[in-house]
Design a protein around this motif. Structure first.
Motif, PDB file in Angstrom:
ATOM      1  N   THR A  74      44.017  17.523  27.921  1.00  0.00           N
ATOM      2  CA  THR A  74      43.576  17.294  26.550  1.00  0.00           C
ATOM      3  C   THR A  74      42.582  16.141  26.508  1.00  0.00           C
ATOM      4  O   THR A  74      42.601  15.259  27.376  1.00  0.00           O
ATOM      5  CB  THR A  74      44.769  16.965  25.635  1.00  0.00           C
ATOM      6  N   PRO A  75      41.709  16.128  25.492  1.00  0.00           N
ATOM      7  CA  PRO A  75      40.756  15.016  25.367  1.00  0.00           C
ATOM      8  C   PRO A  75      41.487  13.714  25.037  1.00  0.00           C
ATOM      9  O   PRO A  75      42.627  13.730  24.578  1.00  0.00           O
ATOM     10  CB  PRO A  75      39.849  15.432  24.221  1.00  0.00           C
ATOM     11  N   LEU A  76      40.808  12.614  25.263  1.00  0.00           N
ATOM     12  CA  LEU A  76      41.342  11.296  24.949  1.00  0.00           C
ATOM     13  C   LEU A  76      40.810  10.853  23.592  1.00  0.00           C
ATOM     14  O   LEU A  76      39.658  11.111  23.255  1.00  0.00           O
ATOM     15  CB  LEU A  76      40.925  10.281  26.008  1.00  0.00           C
ATOM     16  N   ALA A  77      41.641  10.158  22.844  1.00  0.00           N
ATOM     17  CA  ALA A  77      41.230   9.618  21.548  1.00  0.00           C
ATOM     18  C   ALA A  77      40.685   8.206  21.732  1.00  0.00           C
ATOM     19  O   ALA A  77      41.207   7.422  22.530  1.00  0.00           O
ATOM     20  CB  ALA A  77      42.421   9.587  20.593  1.00  0.00           C
ATOM     21  N   ALA A  78      39.632   7.886  20.993  1.00  0.00           N
ATOM     22  CA  ALA A  78      39.095   6.527  20.995  1.00  0.00           C
ATOM     23  C   ALA A  78      40.132   5.587  20.396  1.00  0.00           C
ATOM     24  O   ALA A  78      40.818   5.938  19.432  1.00  0.00           O
ATOM     25  CB  ALA A  78      37.808   6.481  20.184  1.00  0.00           C
ATOM     26  N   ASP A  79      40.259   4.395  20.969  1.00  0.00           N
ATOM     27  CA  ASP A  79      41.274   3.446  20.523  1.00  0.00           C
ATOM     28  C   ASP A  79      40.666   2.044  20.425  1.00  0.00           C
ATOM     29  O   ASP A  79      40.043   1.567  21.379  1.00  0.00           O
ATOM     30  CB  ASP A  79      42.438   3.446  21.528  1.00  0.00           C
ATOM     31  N   ALA A  80      40.846   1.401  19.280  1.00  0.00           N
ATOM     32  CA  ALA A  80      40.239   0.093  19.036  1.00  0.00           C
ATOM     33  C   ALA A  80      40.778  -0.986  19.978  1.00  0.00           C
ATOM     34  O   ALA A  80      40.011  -1.823  20.465  1.00  0.00           O
ATOM     35  CB  ALA A  80      40.457  -0.323  17.586  1.00  0.00           C
ATOM     36  N   ASP A  81      42.089  -0.992  20.255  1.00  0.00           N
ATOM     37  CA  ASP A  81      42.649  -2.004  21.154  1.00  0.00           C
ATOM     38  C   ASP A  81      42.110  -1.834  22.569  1.00  0.00           C
ATOM     39  O   ASP A  81      41.770  -2.805  23.238  1.00  0.00           O
ATOM     40  CB  ASP A  81      44.180  -1.933  21.166  1.00  0.00           C
ATOM     41  N   LEU A  82      42.014  -0.594  23.028  1.00  0.00           N
ATOM     42  CA  LEU A  82      41.478  -0.345  24.360  1.00  0.00           C
ATOM     43  C   LEU A  82      39.981  -0.677  24.399  1.00  0.00           C
ATOM     44  O   LEU A  82      39.473  -1.187  25.405  1.00  0.00           O
ATOM     45  CB  LEU A  82      41.717   1.108  24.777  1.00  0.00           C
ATOM     46  N   GLY A  83      39.289  -0.418  23.307  1.00  0.00           N
ATOM     47  CA  GLY A  83      37.882  -0.785  23.217  1.00  0.00           C
ATOM     48  C   GLY A  83      37.684  -2.285  23.312  1.00  0.00           C
ATOM     49  O   GLY A  83      36.771  -2.761  24.004  1.00  0.00           O
TER      50      GLY A  83
ATOM     51  N   LYS B  59      50.442  -1.185  25.041  1.00  0.00           N
ATOM     52  CA  LYS B  59      51.759  -0.933  25.612  1.00  0.00           C
ATOM     53  C   LYS B  59      51.717   0.377  26.394  1.00  0.00           C
ATOM     54  O   LYS B  59      50.926   1.255  26.112  1.00  0.00           O
ATOM     55  CB  LYS B  59      52.795  -0.851  24.502  1.00  0.00           C
ATOM     56  N   GLY B  60      52.582   0.510  27.370  1.00  0.00           N
ATOM     57  CA  GLY B  60      52.652   1.734  28.154  1.00  0.00           C
ATOM     58  C   GLY B  60      51.716   1.685  29.344  1.00  0.00           C
ATOM     59  O   GLY B  60      51.156   0.650  29.697  1.00  0.00           O
TER      60      GLY B  60
ATOM     61  N   ARG C 168      20.782 -11.624  33.957  1.00  0.00           N
ATOM     62  CA  ARG C 168      19.820 -11.891  35.025  1.00  0.00           C
ATOM     63  C   ARG C 168      18.939 -10.690  35.328  1.00  0.00           C
ATOM     64  O   ARG C 168      17.950 -10.807  36.031  1.00  0.00           O
ATOM     65  CB  ARG C 168      20.571 -12.301  36.299  1.00  0.00           C
ATOM     66  N   ASN C 169      19.323  -9.499  34.815  1.00  0.00           N
ATOM     67  CA  ASN C 169      18.576  -8.273  35.109  1.00  0.00           C
ATOM     68  C   ASN C 169      18.786  -7.329  33.930  1.00  0.00           C
ATOM     69  O   ASN C 169      19.759  -6.583  33.893  1.00  0.00           O
ATOM     70  CB  ASN C 169      19.080  -7.649  36.416  1.00  0.00           C
ATOM     71  N   SER C 170      17.882  -7.347  32.972  1.00  0.00           N
ATOM     72  CA  SER C 170      18.085  -6.688  31.680  1.00  0.00           C
ATOM     73  C   SER C 170      18.226  -5.171  31.750  1.00  0.00           C
ATOM     74  O   SER C 170      18.697  -4.561  30.795  1.00  0.00           O
ATOM     75  CB  SER C 170      16.956  -7.050  30.715  1.00  0.00           C
ATOM     76  N   ASP C 171      17.853  -4.544  32.849  1.00  0.00           N
ATOM     77  CA  ASP C 171      18.005  -3.084  32.900  1.00  0.00           C
ATOM     78  C   ASP C 171      19.311  -2.659  33.574  1.00  0.00           C
ATOM     79  O   ASP C 171      19.519  -1.486  33.832  1.00  0.00           O
ATOM     80  CB  ASP C 171      16.792  -2.424  33.577  1.00  0.00           C
ATOM     81  N   ARG C 172      20.202  -3.594  33.839  1.00  0.00           N
ATOM     82  CA  ARG C 172      21.502  -3.279  34.447  1.00  0.00           C
ATOM     83  C   ARG C 172      22.632  -3.676  33.507  1.00  0.00           C
ATOM     84  O   ARG C 172      22.490  -4.596  32.720  1.00  0.00           O
ATOM     85  CB  ARG C 172      21.658  -3.992  35.775  1.00  0.00           C
ATOM     86  N   ARG C 173      23.749  -2.946  33.632  1.00  0.00           N
ATOM     87  CA  ARG C 173      24.903  -3.185  32.765  1.00  0.00           C
ATOM     88  C   ARG C 173      26.195  -3.253  33.575  1.00  0.00           C
ATOM     89  O   ARG C 173      26.325  -2.598  34.600  1.00  0.00           O
ATOM     90  CB  ARG C 173      25.075  -2.032  31.773  1.00  0.00           C
ATOM     91  N   TYR C 174      27.118  -4.004  33.033  1.00  0.00           N
ATOM     92  CA  TYR C 174      28.501  -3.993  33.518  1.00  0.00           C
ATOM     93  C   TYR C 174      29.283  -3.086  32.573  1.00  0.00           C
ATOM     94  O   TYR C 174      29.219  -3.253  31.350  1.00  0.00           O
ATOM     95  CB  TYR C 174      29.097  -5.397  33.495  1.00  0.00           C
ATOM     96  N   TRP C 175      30.011  -2.141  33.127  1.00  0.00           N
ATOM     97  CA  TRP C 175      30.781  -1.163  32.346  1.00  0.00           C
ATOM     98  C   TRP C 175      32.273  -1.367  32.573  1.00  0.00           C
ATOM     99  O   TRP C 175      32.692  -1.678  33.686  1.00  0.00           O
ATOM    100  CB  TRP C 175      30.434   0.242  32.793  1.00  0.00           C
ATOM    101  N   ALA C 176      33.057  -1.142  31.537  1.00  0.00           N
ATOM    102  CA  ALA C 176      34.523  -1.137  31.655  1.00  0.00           C
ATOM    103  C   ALA C 176      35.079  -0.004  30.809  1.00  0.00           C
ATOM    104  O   ALA C 176      34.705   0.158  29.643  1.00  0.00           O
ATOM    105  CB  ALA C 176      35.099  -2.470  31.203  1.00  0.00           C
ATOM    106  N   LEU C 177      35.951   0.783  31.414  1.00  0.00           N
ATOM    107  CA  LEU C 177      36.678   1.850  30.752  1.00  0.00           C
ATOM    108  C   LEU C 177      38.150   1.525  30.872  1.00  0.00           C
ATOM    109  O   LEU C 177      38.646   1.314  31.986  1.00  0.00           O
ATOM    110  CB  LEU C 177      36.385   3.205  31.437  1.00  0.00           C
ATOM    111  N   VAL C 178      38.843   1.429  29.742  1.00  0.00           N
ATOM    112  CA  VAL C 178      40.275   1.170  29.761  1.00  0.00           C
ATOM    113  C   VAL C 178      40.963   2.400  29.181  1.00  0.00           C
ATOM    114  O   VAL C 178      40.614   2.871  28.100  1.00  0.00           O
ATOM    115  CB  VAL C 178      40.648  -0.102  28.970  1.00  0.00           C
ATOM    116  N   LEU C 179      41.923   2.913  29.931  1.00  0.00           N
ATOM    117  CA  LEU C 179      42.665   4.123  29.550  1.00  0.00           C
ATOM    118  C   LEU C 179      44.109   3.736  29.274  1.00  0.00           C
ATOM    119  O   LEU C 179      44.654   2.848  29.947  1.00  0.00           O
ATOM    120  CB  LEU C 179      42.622   5.131  30.709  1.00  0.00           C
ATOM    121  N   GLY C 180      44.727   4.387  28.297  1.00  0.00           N
ATOM    122  CA  GLY C 180      46.105   4.066  27.972  1.00  0.00           C
ATOM    123  C   GLY C 180      46.884   5.265  27.496  1.00  0.00           C
ATOM    124  O   GLY C 180      46.325   6.280  27.071  1.00  0.00           O
ATOM    125  N   SER C 181      48.218   5.124  27.597  1.00  0.00           N
ATOM    126  CA  SER C 181      49.096   6.212  27.164  1.00  0.00           C
ATOM    127  C   SER C 181      49.424   6.116  25.685  1.00  0.00           C
ATOM    128  O   SER C 181      49.092   5.180  25.027  1.00  0.00           O
ATOM    129  CB  SER C 181      50.384   6.187  27.973  1.00  0.00           C
TER     130      SER C 181
END
Length: 144
Positions: A38-47, A83-84, A131-144
């Motif tokens: 199933t798809p994942l729902a967007a979550d403000a705390d995880l964001g 939590k979880g 230091r390098n405007s065309d690069r990004r740091y990404w973070a994905l947080v997944l939760g139950s």
């Protein structure tokens, strides 16, 4: 393999950061659907947790799950009222969400996190490298 950079420091004030949850929702839905999940729902705390991590990595110039203040992933999750079960994928580079998710799917640990059937929610964020405007740091947080 996702590229890494050497350590350096800068202030949070110089970091351009934003939630990118909407940008990742379609990719995650497609990936999970292809695997019968199933798809994942967007979550403000995880964001918020993802944004905190992306900002930290950009400000420190380090791609790491543990911040320089000694906050590991578990303590950051608790601090954001999560939590979880939870997991985190991080990345650094010159890429948009399509390439980001492709790279994560080609990495066993990142793939496992995104296809974990326990997870029902997610948050995605990125922060620009001061230091390098065309690069990004990404973070994905997944939760139950």
């Amino acid at each position: 393999m996702l590229p890494l950079i050497a350590c350096s420091t800068s202030s949070y004030d110089s970091v351009q950061a934003s939630l990118a949850t909407n940008a990742g929702q379609d990719q995650l839905a497609r990936i999970r659907s292809q695997h019968g999940l199933t798809p994942l729902a967007a979550d403000a705390d995880l964001g918020r947790a993802a944004l905190e991590q992306a900002r930290y990595m950009a400000a420190s110039g380090r791609m790491n799950h543990t911040t320089g203040w000694g906050k590991d992933f578990s303590s950051r999750v608790r601090g954001n009222r999560i939590k979880g079960a939870a997991a985190e994928n991080i990345a650094y580079g010159r890429m948009e969400p399509d390439e980001l998710f492709l790279r994560w799917m080609n990495s066993a640990g990142h793939r496992r996190n995104m296809l974990d059937p326990r997870f029902s929610r997610f948050g995605l964020a990125h922060a620009g490298d001061p230091r390098n405007s065309d690069r990004r740091y990404w973070a994905l947080v997944l939760g139950s």
